[in-house]
Design a protein around this motif. Structure first.
Motif, PDB file in Angstrom:
ATOM      1  N   ARG A  46     -18.245 -19.300  33.446  1.00  0.00           N
ATOM      2  CA  ARG A  46     -16.862 -19.009  33.858  1.00  0.00           C
ATOM      3  C   ARG A  46     -15.849 -19.478  32.819  1.00  0.00           C
ATOM      4  O   ARG A  46     -14.980 -18.717  32.405  1.00  0.00           O
ATOM      5  CB  ARG A  46     -16.586 -19.651  35.219  1.00  0.00           C
ATOM      6  N   LYS A  47     -15.956 -20.734  32.388  1.00  0.00           N
ATOM      7  CA  LYS A  47     -15.015 -21.256  31.388  1.00  0.00           C
ATOM      8  C   LYS A  47     -15.142 -20.498  30.075  1.00  0.00           C
ATOM      9  O   LYS A  47     -14.153 -20.192  29.426  1.00  0.00           O
ATOM     10  CB  LYS A  47     -15.258 -22.751  31.149  1.00  0.00           C
ATOM     11  N   SER A  48     -16.373 -20.195  29.705  1.00  0.00           N
ATOM     12  CA  SER A  48     -16.615 -19.467  28.456  1.00  0.00           C
ATOM     13  C   SER A  48     -15.999 -18.074  28.525  1.00  0.00           C
ATOM     14  O   SER A  48     -15.343 -17.613  27.590  1.00  0.00           O
ATOM     15  CB  SER A  48     -18.116 -19.346  28.180  1.00  0.00           C
ATOM     16  N   TYR A  49     -16.212 -17.405  29.637  1.00  0.00           N
ATOM     17  CA  TYR A  49     -15.680 -16.053  29.815  1.00  0.00           C
ATOM     18  C   TYR A  49     -14.153 -16.057  29.730  1.00  0.00           C
ATOM     19  O   TYR A  49     -13.554 -15.245  29.025  1.00  0.00           O
ATOM     20  CB  TYR A  49     -16.138 -15.483  31.158  1.00  0.00           C
ATOM     21  N   LEU A  50     -13.514 -16.962  30.444  1.00  0.00           N
ATOM     22  CA  LEU A  50     -12.049 -17.025  30.425  1.00  0.00           C
ATOM     23  C   LEU A  50     -11.520 -17.342  29.029  1.00  0.00           C
ATOM     24  O   LEU A  50     -10.509 -16.780  28.589  1.00  0.00           O
ATOM     25  CB  LEU A  50     -11.552 -18.055  31.445  1.00  0.00           C
ATOM     26  N   TYR A  51     -12.202 -18.222  28.347  1.00  0.00           N
ATOM     27  CA  TYR A  51     -11.820 -18.587  26.981  1.00  0.00           C
ATOM     28  C   TYR A  51     -11.887 -17.371  26.052  1.00  0.00           C
ATOM     29  O   TYR A  51     -10.928 -17.041  25.359  1.00  0.00           O
ATOM     30  CB  TYR A  51     -12.742 -19.705  26.487  1.00  0.00           C
ATOM     31  N   VAL A  52     -13.005 -16.682  26.058  1.00  0.00           N
ATOM     32  CA  VAL A  52     -13.195 -15.538  25.155  1.00  0.00           C
ATOM     33  C   VAL A  52     -12.264 -14.392  25.548  1.00  0.00           C
ATOM     34  O   VAL A  52     -11.625 -13.782  24.696  1.00  0.00           O
ATOM     35  CB  VAL A  52     -14.672 -15.076  25.148  1.00  0.00           C
ATOM     36  N   LYS A  53     -12.158 -14.102  26.834  1.00  0.00           N
ATOM     37  CA  LYS A  53     -11.324 -12.980  27.278  1.00  0.00           C
ATOM     38  C   LYS A  53      -9.865 -13.202  26.915  1.00  0.00           C
ATOM     39  O   LYS A  53      -9.133 -12.255  26.625  1.00  0.00           O
ATOM     40  CB  LYS A  53     -11.460 -12.743  28.775  1.00  0.00           C
ATOM     41  N   SER A  54      -9.424 -14.446  26.899  1.00  0.00           N
ATOM     42  CA  SER A  54      -8.033 -14.707  26.543  1.00  0.00           C
ATOM     43  C   SER A  54      -7.726 -14.293  25.102  1.00  0.00           C
ATOM     44  O   SER A  54      -6.575 -14.026  24.766  1.00  0.00           O
ATOM     45  CB  SER A  54      -7.697 -16.188  26.750  1.00  0.00           C
ATOM     46  N   TYR A  55      -8.743 -14.170  24.289  1.00  0.00           N
ATOM     47  CA  TYR A  55      -8.547 -13.756  22.900  1.00  0.00           C
ATOM     48  C   TYR A  55      -8.912 -12.286  22.670  1.00  0.00           C
ATOM     49  O   TYR A  55      -8.181 -11.568  22.003  1.00  0.00           O
ATOM     50  CB  TYR A  55      -9.353 -14.640  21.949  1.00  0.00           C
ATOM     51  N   VAL A  56     -10.024 -11.826  23.203  1.00  0.00           N
ATOM     52  CA  VAL A  56     -10.452 -10.446  22.908  1.00  0.00           C
ATOM     53  C   VAL A  56      -9.809  -9.439  23.841  1.00  0.00           C
ATOM     54  O   VAL A  56      -9.787  -8.244  23.518  1.00  0.00           O
ATOM     55  CB  VAL A  56     -11.989 -10.289  22.916  1.00  0.00           C
ATOM     56  N   GLN A  57      -9.318  -9.865  24.999  1.00  0.00           N
ATOM     57  CA  GLN A  57      -8.582  -9.019  25.932  1.00  0.00           C
ATOM     58  C   GLN A  57      -9.393  -7.870  26.535  1.00  0.00           C
ATOM     59  O   GLN A  57      -8.820  -6.969  27.111  1.00  0.00           O
ATOM     60  CB  GLN A  57      -7.327  -8.441  25.248  1.00  0.00           C
ATOM     61  N   ASN A  61     -16.381 -18.394  17.062  1.00  0.00           N
ATOM     62  CA  ASN A  61     -16.823 -17.621  15.893  1.00  0.00           C
ATOM     63  C   ASN A  61     -17.146 -16.176  16.267  1.00  0.00           C
ATOM     64  O   ASN A  61     -16.809 -15.245  15.533  1.00  0.00           O
ATOM     65  CB  ASN A  61     -18.021 -18.294  15.231  1.00  0.00           C
ATOM     66  N   ARG A  62     -17.803 -15.973  17.406  1.00  0.00           N
ATOM     67  CA  ARG A  62     -18.128 -14.607  17.844  1.00  0.00           C
ATOM     68  C   ARG A  62     -16.859 -13.828  18.174  1.00  0.00           C
ATOM     69  O   ARG A  62     -16.740 -12.644  17.846  1.00  0.00           O
ATOM     70  CB  ARG A  62     -19.043 -14.636  19.071  1.00  0.00           C
ATOM     71  N   ALA A  63     -15.894 -14.478  18.826  1.00  0.00           N
ATOM     72  CA  ALA A  63     -14.628 -13.811  19.159  1.00  0.00           C
ATOM     73  C   ALA A  63     -13.862 -13.475  17.876  1.00  0.00           C
ATOM     74  O   ALA A  63     -13.296 -12.384  17.746  1.00  0.00           O
ATOM     75  CB  ALA A  63     -13.787 -14.685  20.080  1.00  0.00           C
ATOM     76  N   LEU A  64     -13.857 -14.405  16.930  1.00  0.00           N
ATOM     77  CA  LEU A  64     -13.200 -14.138  15.637  1.00  0.00           C
ATOM     78  C   LEU A  64     -13.856 -12.960  14.919  1.00  0.00           C
ATOM     79  O   LEU A  64     -13.162 -12.091  14.374  1.00  0.00           O
ATOM     80  CB  LEU A  64     -13.249 -15.378  14.742  1.00  0.00           C
ATOM     81  N   ASP A  65     -15.179 -12.931  14.908  1.00  0.00           N
ATOM     82  CA  ASP A  65     -15.890 -11.808  14.279  1.00  0.00           C
ATOM     83  C   ASP A  65     -15.494 -10.489  14.935  1.00  0.00           C
ATOM     84  O   ASP A  65     -15.244  -9.495  14.253  1.00  0.00           O
ATOM     85  CB  ASP A  65     -17.408 -11.993  14.377  1.00  0.00           C
ATOM     86  N   HIS A  66     -15.426 -10.486  16.247  1.00  0.00           N
ATOM     87  CA  HIS A  66     -15.051  -9.264  16.971  1.00  0.00           C
ATOM     88  C   HIS A  66     -13.625  -8.838  16.598  1.00  0.00           C
ATOM     89  O   HIS A  66     -13.377  -7.668  16.314  1.00  0.00           O
ATOM     90  CB  HIS A  66     -15.152  -9.470  18.485  1.00  0.00           C
ATOM     91  N   LEU A  67     -12.694  -9.789  16.617  1.00  0.00           N
ATOM     92  CA  LEU A  67     -11.300  -9.460  16.320  1.00  0.00           C
ATOM     93  C   LEU A  67     -11.133  -8.981  14.873  1.00  0.00           C
ATOM     94  O   LEU A  67     -10.376  -8.042  14.609  1.00  0.00           O
ATOM     95  CB  LEU A  67     -10.396 -10.660  16.605  1.00  0.00           C
ATOM     96  N   LYS A  68     -11.851  -9.599  13.943  1.00  0.00           N
ATOM     97  CA  LYS A  68     -11.789  -9.156  12.549  1.00  0.00           C
ATOM     98  C   LYS A  68     -12.352  -7.749  12.420  1.00  0.00           C
ATOM     99  O   LYS A  68     -11.802  -6.920  11.692  1.00  0.00           O
ATOM    100  CB  LYS A  68     -12.552 -10.127  11.640  1.00  0.00           C
TER     101      LYS A  68
END
Length: 187
Positions: A18-29, A67-74
């Motif tokens: 849950r915490k991981s999902y909310l964290y990542v979703k806040s960046y990748v949308q 790092n995975r979220a950054l890779d996705h956004l890049k």
């Protein structure tokens, strides 16, 4: 609980998903992308925990997620840049084709039929997409002016124009090659 010796994937999943999902979703949308990143990262964490102890686990996991979220956004940035370049090329191509149509003799090359197809196609577009395309192509408004008018980004304007170009290209696919050949033969 000490996750250094976690025995099951379920323990890790329950504690961190849950915490991981909310964290990542806040960046990748994007929900699906966030779910994929979190699931992959939790599986990778679990596999690494089976090989060696990691203490503390949470900072290590969040570093992986970051790092995975950054890779996705890049990757998305690169994809949008390429899409923008492709859209510009399509826009130029469509503008040339529209100019060819406008400069041809109205009695030639099924001009009434083509005009009807263009009008029908433009009318089938969502209202905002149609308005943005018309302002850009026939209203001679810059992307920046249109973006300010609709309170959207320039990339948003480019997206709407690209959508219009794609739909028009499909609708006019049978006529545009003929127009190009006839225009060439007139020279």
């Amino acid at each position: 609980m000490d996750f250094v010796l976690a025995k099951s994937f379920n323990e890790i999943y329950t504690a961190f998903y849950r915490k991981s999902y909310l964290y990542v979703k806040s960046y990748v949308q994007e929900e699906m992308v966030a779910e994929d990143i979190v699931s992959d990262s939790l599986i990778k964490l679990w596999e690494q925990l089976k090989q060696k102890p990691i203490d503390p686990v949470a900072p290590y996991l969040f570093s992986m997620l970051k790092n995975r979220a950054l890779d996705h956004l890049k990757h998305q940035t690169i994809k949008h840049d390429v899409h923008g370049l492709m859209t510009e090329g399509l826009e130029r191509e469509l503008q040339i084709r529209i100019s060819s149509l406008e400069s041809s003799d109205p009695k030639e090359v099924f001009s009434n039929e083509i005009q009807q197809i263009v009008e029908k196609t433009l009318n089938s577009l969502p209202e905002r997409t149609r308005e943005i395309f018309i302002l850009s192509r026939f209203g001679n408004k810059s992307h920046k002016e249109i973006a300010e008018r609709y309170n959207i980004s320039v990339k948003g304007v480019e997206y709407h124009i690209g959508q219009s170009v794609s739909v028009l290209r499909v609708a006019l696919k049978d006529y545009l090659p003929l127009v190009g050949i006839l225009s060439f033969l007139k020279l």
